[in-house]
Design an enzyme around this catalytic site. Structure first.
Site, PDB file in Angstrom:
ATOM      1  N   ASP A   1       0.643   9.172  24.493  1.00 47.37           N
ATOM      2  CA  ASP A   1       1.826   8.316  24.375  1.00 47.37           C
ATOM      3  C   ASP A   1       1.564   6.932  24.967  1.00 47.37           C
ATOM      4  O   ASP A   1       2.293   5.984  24.689  1.00 47.37           O
ATOM      5  CB  ASP A   1       3.018   8.957  25.117  1.00 47.37           C
ATOM      6  CG  ASP A   1       4.112   9.408  24.167  1.00 47.37           C
ATOM      7  OD1 ASP A   1       4.122   8.948  23.003  1.00 47.37           O
ATOM      8  OD2 ASP A   1       4.965  10.215  24.577  1.00 47.37           O
TER       9      ASP A   1
ATOM     10  N   LYS B   1       6.493  15.274  14.140  1.00 44.21           N
ATOM     11  CA  LYS B   1       5.139  15.241  14.695  1.00 44.21           C
ATOM     12  C   LYS B   1       4.354  16.487  14.273  1.00 44.21           C
ATOM     13  O   LYS B   1       3.157  16.409  13.996  1.00 44.21           O
ATOM     14  CB  LYS B   1       5.202  15.115  16.217  1.00 44.21           C
ATOM     15  CG  LYS B   1       5.694  13.739  16.664  1.00 44.21           C
ATOM     16  CD  LYS B   1       6.148  13.714  18.111  1.00 44.21           C
ATOM     17  CE  LYS B   1       6.738  12.342  18.455  1.00 44.21           C
ATOM     18  NZ  LYS B   1       7.372  12.301  19.782  1.00 44.21           N
TER      19      LYS B   1
ATOM     20  N   GLN C   1       8.207  15.136  25.105  1.00 44.63           N
ATOM     21  CA  GLN C   1       9.262  14.434  24.379  1.00 44.63           C
ATOM     22  C   GLN C   1      10.364  13.974  25.333  1.00 44.63           C
ATOM     23  O   GLN C   1      10.915  14.770  26.092  1.00 44.63           O
ATOM     24  CB  GLN C   1       9.861  15.357  23.304  1.00 44.63           C
ATOM     25  CG  GLN C   1      10.913  14.706  22.439  1.00 44.63           C
ATOM     26  CD  GLN C   1      10.348  13.590  21.575  1.00 44.63           C
ATOM     27  OE1 GLN C   1       9.304  13.747  20.950  1.00 44.63           O
ATOM     28  NE2 GLN C   1      11.038  12.470  21.542  1.00 44.63           N
TER      29      GLN C   1
END
Length: 283
Positions: free
Chosen positions: A119, A52, A96
């Site tokens: 997300d 990322k 994460q």
């Protein structure tokens, strides 16, 4: 023999588009910024975070990486998220997963403001997706839809089967397929006649988390197969939920593992980050 849907090629095109949008935003005084929080030292998570970081750098998006020790408490993490939520220079926040056992994932997801939830996991964004309102779409299911559309095959009216009912992939993938006017069946561990149902699918999305679970006889001739799985086979080699060699002989299109859905997941995160920057700044 199926045509391969290359996640690498699709993601590269999306990144080019994102890079142009970043330039436009910067010209207007907006510096798109994504904050990624990594708790602990899970090797797979560390690999994802590095990917990322690389994607953001490639497209000109500022990335802020917060690496916290594995013994971070839930309160400490929530305090970090509060600071990021209040920081107007941060447009997207991603924590994460998975998190260490002492931290409640749902509490963490709920602590991310919906407007920064790139997300697409917050209850607010999930609810908006369910009723068809504008929202941040979960990156992996959104990437699957982009891969389907890239084939040129119409989704509307097709019979789609989703293997798996997770909140991250299975359920939202089914909802997005429904939104594209497919007729959708969700299959799981309790489903009867599972192989038969898969064999009737024009679109088969495999997200069940079992290496090579989908065998060749479960694939309808001419079907489009989207393999979301990331597993290791008996030889330790990376593979998906689909027996690729067998399914490739019957499908019209198929995604590879690696080089498929995973790259699109990362690309859709960039898309969401740009959307977040635009919505928050009115650009």
């Amino acid at each position: 023999m199926a045509q391969i849907i290359s996640g690498k090629e699709l993601a590269a095109r999306i990144k080019q588009r994102v890079s142009s949008q970043v330039e436009e935003l910067k010209a207007g005084g907006v510096n798109p910024c994504l904050a990624v929080v990594l708790v602990g030292d899970d090797p797979a998570s560390a690999v994802y975070v590095r990917g990322k970081e690389s994607d953001c750098r490639e497209c000109g998006i500022e990335s802020r990486m917060l690496r916290l020790p594995a013994d971070t408490t839930q309160d400490q993490l929530l305090e970090q998220l509060k600071q990021l939520a209040e920081d107007r220079s941060v447009h997207g926040i991603l924590v994460q997963l998975p998190l260490p056992a002492q931290i409640d994932e749902q509490a963490v997801i709920a602590a991310i403001p919906p407007e920064k939830d790139v997300d697409g996991f917050s209850p607010v964004n999930v609810g908006r997706m369910m009723i068809g309102e504008e929202c941040f779409l979960p990156c992996t299911p959104a990437g699957c839809i982009e891969m389907l559309k890239s084939t040129g095959m119409p989704i509307a009216g097709k019979r789609a089967v989703v293997l798996g009912r997770s909140n991250i992939v299975g359920k939202p993938a089914a909802m997005l397929l429904l939104r594209e006017n497919a007729t959708v069946t969700i299959c799981h561990s309790k489903t009867e006649n599972l192989a038969q149902l898969c064999g009737e699918a024009d679109i088969l999305v495999a997200a069940i988390g079992k290496a090579k679970f989908v065998t060749g006889d479960m694939v309808k001739p001419g079907a489009v197969v989207i393999d979301v799985g990331i597993n290791r086979d008996e030889n330790g080699k990376l593979c998906g939920d689909v027996d690729f060699a067998a399914a490739e002989q019957k499908a019209s299109f198929i995604t590879p593992v690696p080089g498929g859905v995973g790259l699109m997941t990362r690309a859709m995160l960039l898309v969401n980050t740009i959307q977040a920057a635009r919505r928050q700044t009115g650009r």
